[in-house]
Design an enzyme around this catalytic site. Sequence first.
Site, PDB file in Angstrom:
ATOM      1  CG  HIS A  15      38.936  43.359  45.256  1.00  0.00           C
ATOM      2  ND1 HIS A  15      39.982  42.576  45.672  1.00  0.00           N
ATOM      3  CD2 HIS A  15      38.888  44.411  46.105  1.00  0.00           C
ATOM      4  CE1 HIS A  15      40.555  43.143  46.724  1.00  0.00           C
ATOM      5  NE2 HIS A  15      39.912  44.257  47.010  1.00  0.00           N
ATOM      6  CB  ALA A  16      39.744  38.246  44.165  1.00  0.00           C
TER       7      ALA A  16
END
Length: 86
Positions: A15-16
């Site tokens: 994810h980010a």
Amino acid sequence: MYEEKFVVDNAEGLHARPASKLVELAGKYESKVEVVYKGKAVNAKSILAIMGAGIYSGSEVLLRVEGPDEQAASAELSEYMSNLPD
């Protein structure tokens, strides 16, 4: 060329936060760096490419590094992929 398989073993996958760190590390090197997931290679220097791949926790990925500084790049990136933060 360097290739190594990894299982994404953090809670949320790429994810980010972990994806942006991967992009930051890969960007330090001249070598081409790719993450291969489900047969598709994506540029590990592009946050959009990594996020778009949808790599979740438990996914098996292949890290591929090729170029003039592949030895240094593969060492650092392998260490990161082996110890992904949540």
